[in-house]
Scaffold this motif. Structure first.
Motif, PDB file in Angstrom:
ATOM      1  N   TRP A 185       7.918 -11.827 -11.550  1.00 57.09           N
ATOM      2  CA  TRP A 185       6.633 -11.634 -10.769  1.00 57.09           C
ATOM      3  C   TRP A 185       7.767 -10.657  -9.487  1.00 57.09           C
ATOM      4  N   ASN A 186       7.425 -10.729  -8.979  1.00 59.36           N
ATOM      5  CA  ASN A 186       7.560  -9.763  -7.348  1.00 59.36           C
ATOM      6  C   ASN A 186       6.586  -9.508  -6.846  1.00 59.36           C
ATOM      7  N   ALA A 187       6.708  -9.540  -4.827  1.00 56.22           N
ATOM      8  CA  ALA A 187       5.940  -9.252  -4.251  1.00 56.22           C
ATOM      9  C   ALA A 187       6.253  -7.545  -4.057  1.00 56.22           C
ATOM     10  N   ALA A 188       5.720  -7.160  -3.450  1.00 57.93           N
ATOM     11  CA  ALA A 188       5.927  -5.649  -3.172  1.00 57.93           C
ATOM     12  C   ALA A 188       4.785  -4.677  -1.636  1.00 57.93           C
ATOM     13  N   ALA A 189       5.823  -4.526  -0.380  1.00 56.26           N
ATOM     14  CA  ALA A 189       4.950  -3.917   0.546  1.00 56.26           C
ATOM     15  C   ALA A 189       5.932  -3.253   0.898  1.00 56.26           C
ATOM     16  N   GLU A 190       5.358  -1.465   1.549  1.00 54.16           N
ATOM     17  CA  GLU A 190       6.158  -0.505   2.602  1.00 54.16           C
ATOM     18  C   GLU A 190       5.407  -0.193   3.513  1.00 54.16           C
ATOM     19  N   TYR A 191       6.867   1.222   3.783  1.00 50.06           N
ATOM     20  CA  TYR A 191       5.667   1.667   4.732  1.00 50.06           C
ATOM     21  C   TYR A 191       6.122   2.996   5.280  1.00 50.06           C
ATOM     22  N   GLY A 192       5.135   3.763   4.875  1.00 52.13           N
ATOM     23  CA  GLY A 192       6.028   5.935   4.702  1.00 52.13           C
ATOM     24  C   GLY A 192       4.426   6.517   5.838  1.00 52.13           C
ATOM     25  N   TYR A 193       5.494   7.587   5.713  1.00 48.52           N
ATOM     26  CA  TYR A 193       5.271   8.599   6.565  1.00 48.52           C
ATOM     27  C   TYR A 193       5.272  10.324   5.854  1.00 48.52           C
ATOM     28  N   LYS A 194       3.374  10.628   5.705  1.00 51.72           N
ATOM     29  CA  LYS A 194       3.620  11.442   4.489  1.00 51.72           C
ATOM     30  C   LYS A 194       2.991  12.798   5.393  1.00 51.72           C
ATOM     31  N   VAL A 195       4.206  13.951   4.956  1.00 51.48           N
ATOM     32  CA  VAL A 195       3.982  14.794   6.051  1.00 51.48           C
ATOM     33  C   VAL A 195       2.875  15.979   5.061  1.00 51.48           C
ATOM     34  N   ALA A 196       2.270  16.801   5.514  1.00 54.64           N
ATOM     35  CA  ALA A 196       1.351  17.323   5.159  1.00 54.64           C
ATOM     36  C   ALA A 196       1.258  19.052   5.461  1.00 54.64           C
ATOM     37  N   LEU A 197       1.120  19.020   3.845  1.00 55.56           N
ATOM     38  CA  LEU A 197       1.733  20.885   3.336  1.00 55.56           C
ATOM     39  C   LEU A 197       0.473  21.713   3.302  1.00 55.56           C
ATOM     40  N   GLY A 198      -0.837  20.748   3.220  1.00 60.62           N
ATOM     41  CA  GLY A 198      -2.147  21.153   3.774  1.00 60.62           C
ATOM     42  C   GLY A 198      -2.646  21.500   4.814  1.00 60.62           C
ATOM     43  N   GLU A 199      -4.117  21.593   4.807  1.00 55.68           N
ATOM     44  CA  GLU A 199      -4.641  21.264   6.295  1.00 55.68           C
ATOM     45  C   GLU A 199      -5.125  20.328   7.182  1.00 55.68           C
ATOM     46  N   ALA A 200      -4.601  19.092   6.180  1.00 53.99           N
ATOM     47  CA  ALA A 200      -4.533  17.776   7.126  1.00 53.99           C
ATOM     48  C   ALA A 200      -4.104  17.805   7.674  1.00 53.99           C
ATOM     49  N   TYR A 201      -4.125  16.554   8.636  1.00 55.73           N
ATOM     50  CA  TYR A 201      -3.548  15.386   8.874  1.00 55.73           C
ATOM     51  C   TYR A 201      -2.252  14.759   8.653  1.00 55.73           C
ATOM     52  N   ASN A 202      -0.899  15.643   8.825  1.00 53.45           N
ATOM     53  CA  ASN A 202       0.208  13.991   8.886  1.00 53.45           C
ATOM     54  C   ASN A 202      -0.155  12.936   9.316  1.00 53.45           C
ATOM     55  N   TYR A 203       0.374  11.228   8.157  1.00 51.33           N
ATOM     56  CA  TYR A 203       0.200  10.288   8.613  1.00 51.33           C
ATOM     57  C   TYR A 203       0.382   8.911   7.359  1.00 51.33           C
ATOM     58  N   ALA A 204       0.131   8.461   8.347  1.00 50.46           N
ATOM     59  CA  ALA A 204       1.700   7.063   7.840  1.00 50.46           C
ATOM     60  C   ALA A 204       0.156   5.970   6.887  1.00 50.46           C
ATOM     61  N   SER A 205       1.351   5.350   5.878  1.00 44.90           N
ATOM     62  CA  SER A 205      -0.074   4.337   5.252  1.00 44.90           C
ATOM     63  C   SER A 205       1.058   3.376   4.400  1.00 44.90           C
ATOM     64  N   SER A 206       0.631   2.381   4.465  1.00 43.38           N
ATOM     65  CA  SER A 206       1.586   0.898   3.977  1.00 43.38           C
ATOM     66  C   SER A 206       0.908   0.359   2.856  1.00 43.38           C
ATOM     67  N   ALA A 207       1.577  -0.254   2.359  1.00 40.91           N
ATOM     68  CA  ALA A 207       1.143  -1.247   1.443  1.00 40.91           C
ATOM     69  C   ALA A 207       1.520  -2.676   0.858  1.00 40.91           C
ATOM     70  N   ILE A 208       0.225  -3.291   0.342  1.00 38.43           N
ATOM     71  CA  ILE A 208       1.171  -4.651   0.159  1.00 38.43           C
ATOM     72  C   ILE A 208       0.528  -5.343  -1.420  1.00 38.43           C
ATOM     73  N   ARG A 209       1.359  -5.676  -2.335  1.00 40.67           N
ATOM     74  CA  ARG A 209       1.261  -5.253  -3.554  1.00 40.67           C
ATOM     75  C   ARG A 209       1.827  -6.566  -4.296  1.00 40.67           C
ATOM     76  N   LEU A 210       1.434  -7.475  -5.426  1.00 42.64           N
ATOM     77  CA  LEU A 210       2.395  -8.120  -6.992  1.00 42.64           C
ATOM     78  C   LEU A 210       2.551  -7.651  -7.918  1.00 42.64           C
ATOM     79  N   GLY A 211       3.655  -7.303  -8.394  1.00 38.18           N
ATOM     80  CA  GLY A 211       3.880  -6.853  -9.129  1.00 38.18           C
ATOM     81  C   GLY A 211       4.200  -7.626 -10.351  1.00 38.18           C
ATOM     82  N   TYR A 212       4.534  -7.210 -11.323  1.00 41.22           N
ATOM     83  CA  TYR A 212       4.835  -7.966 -12.535  1.00 41.22           C
ATOM     84  C   TYR A 212       5.557  -6.685 -13.934  1.00 41.22           C
ATOM     85  N   ASN A 213       7.121  -7.305 -13.895  1.00 40.42           N
ATOM     86  CA  ASN A 213       7.984  -6.792 -14.830  1.00 40.42           C
ATOM     87  C   ASN A 213       7.913  -7.137 -17.057  1.00 40.42           C
TER      88      ASN A 213
END
Length: 213
Positions: A185-213
């Motif tokens: 088991w592991n806990a998970a989180a991250e932060y990223g910036y997403k550079v749009a290649l289409g007509e949408a705006y750029n945006y930031a995203s984050s996530a918090i997860r629980l993972g299993y190997n």
């Protein structure tokens, strides 16, 4: 107070785990994702009053000591910005937006699907940090697509653009830091910036997860 607690929780939880090895190659994770479309408009980060939680799923495959491959998917709701003077179907990002439109926006609740294929660079690769280290910092990038629905219904008309069930490609750039909770088991989180290649705006995203190997 709630905003402060949420920011502290996210900051403290920027903990992701990449615990796969050559003998334990797969990791499956599930948790909560947050999408921030405010950042490219007001140039601010972690605008939690404009967040809506969504489901986040992650499947990761061990490729070697330094790299993993993964599929990351977020689906749910988000606040999407629309300019007050938007009237044309493809006018998603007004000309000279930062100079003329800042502060003249509304936000509409939208349905969001976001999926990406990432290459993950692990710093606990035996060269920078020990492979069996308790904490596991990493970087990631790749390619992805999103679909942003139910946008632009002002005066009964659909403003289109990124809101007309359009598929919008992007390039993510992000980082995370992980802790292994056990062999499985592991806990998970991250932060990223997403550079749009289409007509949408750029945006930031984050996530918090629980993972299993």
């Amino acid at each position: 107070m709630k905003k402060t607690l949420l920011i502290l929780t996210l900051t403290a939880a920027t903990i992701a785990s990449i615990a796969q090895t050559a003998n334990n190659r797969w990791n499956f994770g599930a948790g909560v994702g947050f999408t921030d479309f405010v950042n490219p408009i007001n140039k601010q980060f972690l605008m939690v009053e404009r967040w809506k939680g969504a489901a986040n799923l992650n499947i990761q495959r061990y490729l070697g000591k330094s790299f993993d491959g993964r599929l990351n998917v977020t689906f749910g709701e988000a606040f999407y910005p629309v300019a007050l003077n938007q009237t044309f179907a493809n006018q998603t990002v007004p000309t000279n937006f930062d100079q003329t439109q800042k502060g003249r926006m509304r936000y509409e609740n939208s349905s969001l699907f976001d999926g990406g294929l990432n290459l993950v660079y692990k710093l606990n690769n035996g060269y920078i940090f020990k492979e069996d280290a308790f904490s596991n910092p990493y970087l990631f990038s790749g390619v992805g697509i999103n679909s942003i629905n139910k946008i632009g219904t002002q005066n009964g008309s659909n403003l289109g653009g990124a809101g007309s069930d359009q598929i919008n490609p992007y390039i993510p750039i992000g980082f995370g830091l992980g802790f292994n909770l056990s062999d499985r088991w592991n806990a998970a989180a991250e932060y990223g910036y997403k550079v749009a290649l289409g007509e949408a705006y750029n945006y930031a995203s984050s996530a918090i997860r629980l993972g299993y190997n």
